[in-house]
Design an enzyme around this catalytic site. Structure first.
Site, short mmCIF file in Angstrom:
data_model
loop_
_atom_site.label_atom_id
_atom_site.label_comp_id
_atom_site.label_asym_id
_atom_site.label_seq_id
_atom_site.Cartn_x
_atom_site.Cartn_y
_atom_site.Cartn_z
N THR A 50 -31.68 8.31 36.91
CA THR A 50 -31.76 9.77 37.02
C THR A 50 -32.39 10.23 38.33
OG1 THR A 50 -31.91 9.99 34.65
CG2 THR A 50 -32.78 11.81 35.91
N ASP A 80 -26.55 3.53 36.13
CA ASP A 80 -27.38 4.03 35.05
C ASP A 80 -28.07 2.78 34.50
OD1 ASP A 80 -27.20 6.53 32.79
OD2 ASP A 80 -27.92 4.59 32.11
N SER A 81 -29.35 2.84 34.23
CA SER A 81 -30.06 1.59 33.92
C SER A 81 -29.60 0.95 32.61
CB SER A 81 -31.56 1.80 33.92
OG SER A 81 -31.97 2.46 32.76
N SER A 82 -28.87 1.71 31.79
CA SER A 82 -28.38 1.08 30.57
C SER A 82 -27.36 -0.02 30.90
CB SER A 82 -27.77 2.12 29.63
OG SER A 82 -26.92 2.98 30.35
N THR A 104 -34.78 5.11 33.68
CA THR A 104 -35.89 4.86 32.76
C THR A 104 -35.48 4.09 31.50
OG1 THR A 104 -35.56 7.00 31.69
CG2 THR A 104 -37.16 6.91 33.49
N ASP A 105 -34.18 4.16 31.16
CA ASP A 105 -33.77 3.59 29.87
C ASP A 105 -34.13 2.11 29.72
OD1 ASP A 105 -32.83 6.00 29.08
OD2 ASP A 105 -30.71 5.57 29.44
N1 ASP Z 1 -29.83 7.08 31.68
C1 ASP Z 1 -30.79 7.11 32.75
C2 ASP Z 1 -31.00 5.67 33.22
O1 ASP Z 1 -31.74 4.96 32.61
C3 ASP Z 1 -32.05 7.71 32.29
C4 ASP Z 1 -33.14 7.81 33.35
O2 ASP Z 1 -33.06 7.37 34.45
O3 ASP Z 1 -34.15 8.44 32.99
O4 ASP Z 1 -30.43 5.27 34.20
#
Ligand code: ASP
Length: 563
Positions: free
Chosen positions: A25, A100-102, A132-133
């Site tokens: 994000t 996206d970290s997922s 953050t994920d």
């Molecule tokens: N979906 C995002 C990720 O993990 C969420 C984030 O960065 O807060 O890439």
């Protein structure tokens, strides 16, 4: 309590930080299909902000971009002076594919670890921008993969993109840069919402709050307030081995699994997971202090015991947010008798990545993996017997006096006196600096007694701190013409700072052998060869480390088991 700020700040020479952007994000932009990661972070998000750009327009800096040591120039920026009177010069290196970290997995962890490894000697610290994920998993994985880390690696992200009007990205990144550039915390950390957590203790606790992370079983390593960043030095891990920085890549995430116990879970379900093709390790999220239903006629216990007999390592961690797994209740005791390893107060993220790391090590056996899962490798769990030392309040003048006394003892080569002082001050004094920025390690670098230097290296002294003149202990030892001191420092992962190299190269004309030992590429100098990059393990050139996969994922010839 926390130590005074003057002690380990890098005030004096400007710190160089490499920001590695993986996605998330923090670097996203709006698009018709929702937020997507966007390139050009330095230009669009950092250059226009006065807090990230003092307008001094420093030139570009080199970044190593592959295992051949190929260097490319990237634009850099400089922050205005901080309240510690230091500036941070940084550049941004974006991965080819921003994610996206997922979608980040062991391949992405390897890419981050390698980028840090390639640029280790060029930078004082690293900041990694990440979604953050799955951030807590990446932090944990890197904490194990980066072996004998001697410099700060700080991961951060945000709940709202930097380009949105109201965001947490600005403060998270600025806080990370300031900590990375000013404090020698040689750990993989996560900075979020004004707190610095040990990376392998952190977990995501909110999908929307700015306080998205917590480390329920370990107090933060540092907290930023309106006044300054207070580092709890007594909680910071310090080097205890004379070893080089190295990386272990390619964690074995394909042969591990994680399973949450729930009321009514059937032994057949657990058995089905344990019989997955090639499974080598399982993290079992158990109730409370490590309890699981034994099943009708102990069927569950039998399923677990059979799998352990087949060589599968099973580790129990608690489903609770805080607290530890220990066999105090009968069901927990039964699991322990069946051979389930108590993961104590590790997070699931730490347990899973640690298992994957241990299974990837050459020569790992189920026994060695089980043994290391129960002991602390990087501060990821609290060993029950570990003593926690606390520093008494109000000792600043005493501490300064002790630092001066230490200087005299080191100069006289008086090991007994050195040990006396360390008994009073514990090991924190080793990263304290005197008025000229010299730490005890700087002093020991020219001490007549080599064992004092060895003693400091084994008790947490950082080889990377620089004095006010920008000199490392290694530079001082080489300038003093002490090959044994130089050799020992090199063995501990010391290298000349990029800023020291031009002067070191001049010295090398007079004393090529000694300065080559200190890391100057004397041969390259003779040939006018600029294409080489000196890695902490020696020289990374086209052939030596190019085929990293050939090392079973390990990018270091000094093979050793984890501590
Ligand atoms: N979906 C995002 C990720 O993990 C969420 C984030 O960065 O807060 O890439």
């Amino acid at each position: 309590m926390t130590a005074p700020d003057y002690e380990s700040s890098l005030s004096g020479p400007e710190a160089r930080v490499l920001i590695i952007v993986t996605g998330g994000t923090i670097c996203m932009r709006r698009s018709p299909s929702g937020f997507v990661p966007a390139r050009g972070f330095l230009k669009s998000a950092l250059a226009p902000r006065p807090t990230f750009n003092d307008g001094s327009n420093p030139g570009p800096v080199e970044v190593v971009i592959n295992s051949e040591g190929e260097r490319r120039l990237y634009p850099s920026l400089r922050t205005p002076p901080s309240s510690y009177d230091g500036r941070v010069r940084y550049t941004v290196y974006e991965f080819e594919e921003l994610l996206d970290s997922s979608s980040i997995d062991a391949k992405g962890w390897t890419q981050i670890a390698r980028t840090i490894y390639w640029n280790y000697t060029l930078c004082d610290a690293f900041v990694v921008l990440h979604g953050t994920d799955s951030l807590a998993y990446t932090c944990s994985a890197l904490s194990f993969m980066l072996q004998n880390l001697g410099k700060p690696v700080i991961l951060t992200g945000s709940q709202a993109p930097m380009l949105e009007l109201q965001n947490d990205a600005t403060d998270n990144l600025l806080g990370s840069l300031i900590v990375a550039g000013h404090f020698m915390i040689p750990e993989v950390c996560l900075y979020f919402n004004y707190k610095l957590f040990r990376g392998n203790r952190a977990t995501k606790v909110s999908a929307s709050a700015f306080a998205a992370f917590d480390s329920p079983n370990a107090l933060p390593l540092a907290v930023t307030t309106a006044m300054r960043t207070q580092v709890a030095w007594e909680r910071v891990q310090k080097p205890r081995h004379i070893e080089h920085f190295s990386i272990q890549t390619n964690l074995d995430t394909t042969h591990v699994a994680c399973l949450r116990i729930f009321p009514g879970i059937q032994p057949q379900m657990v058995d089905a997971v344990l019989k997955l093709d090639g499974l080598r390790g399982l993290v079992l999220e158990t109730f409370g202090a490590g309890n699981a239903p034994g099943g009708q006629d102990n069927a569950m216990t039998k399923v677990l015991a059979d799998a352990i007999q087949r060589g599968i390592v099973i580790v129990s961690v608690t489903q609770c947010l805080s607290g530890s797994v220990s066999p105090v209740y009968a069901p927990g005791m039964t699991l322990s008798r069946a051979g389930v390893v108590a993961g104590q107060d590790m997070t699931t993220e730490a347990a899973l990545t640690k298992l994957s790391y241990l299974l990837a090590l050459p020569d790992s056996t189920p026994e060695s993996v089980a043994l290391h899962m129960a002991t602390s490798l990087r501060g990821e769990l609290t060993e029950q017997s570990q003593t926690v030392f606390r520093h008494p309040d109000g000792v600043l003048p005493e501490r300064v006096k002790n630092l001066a006394a230490m200087g005299y003892a080191v100069a006289q080569g008086n090991m007994e006196k050195v040990q006396d002082i360390m008994r009073v001050e514990q090991d924190w004094i080793l990263n304290d600096a005197d008025y000229s920025g010299n730490t005890p390690l700087h002093m020991a670098a020219t001490s007549p007694n080599l064992s004092i230097l060895r003693h400091f290296l084994l008790h947490g002294g950082s080889v990377h701190l620089r004095n006010r003149a920008g000199r490392t202990p290694l530079f001082l030892a080489a300038s003093a013409g002490l090959p044994d001191h130089v050799g020992l420092l090199r063995q501990s992962g010391a290298h000349l700072h990029a800023d020291e190299l031009p002067v070191a190269e001049l010295h090398a004309r007079q004393r090529p052998v000694l300065w080559e030992l200190a890391g100057v590429d004397v041969m390259g100098l003779k040939m006018g060869n600029k294409g080489k990059v000196e890695g902490s393990e020696g020289v990374l050139d086209g052939g030596s480390n190019g085929d990293e996969e050939g090392w079973n994922g390990r990018v270091d010839v000094l093979s050793r088991s984890p501590r």
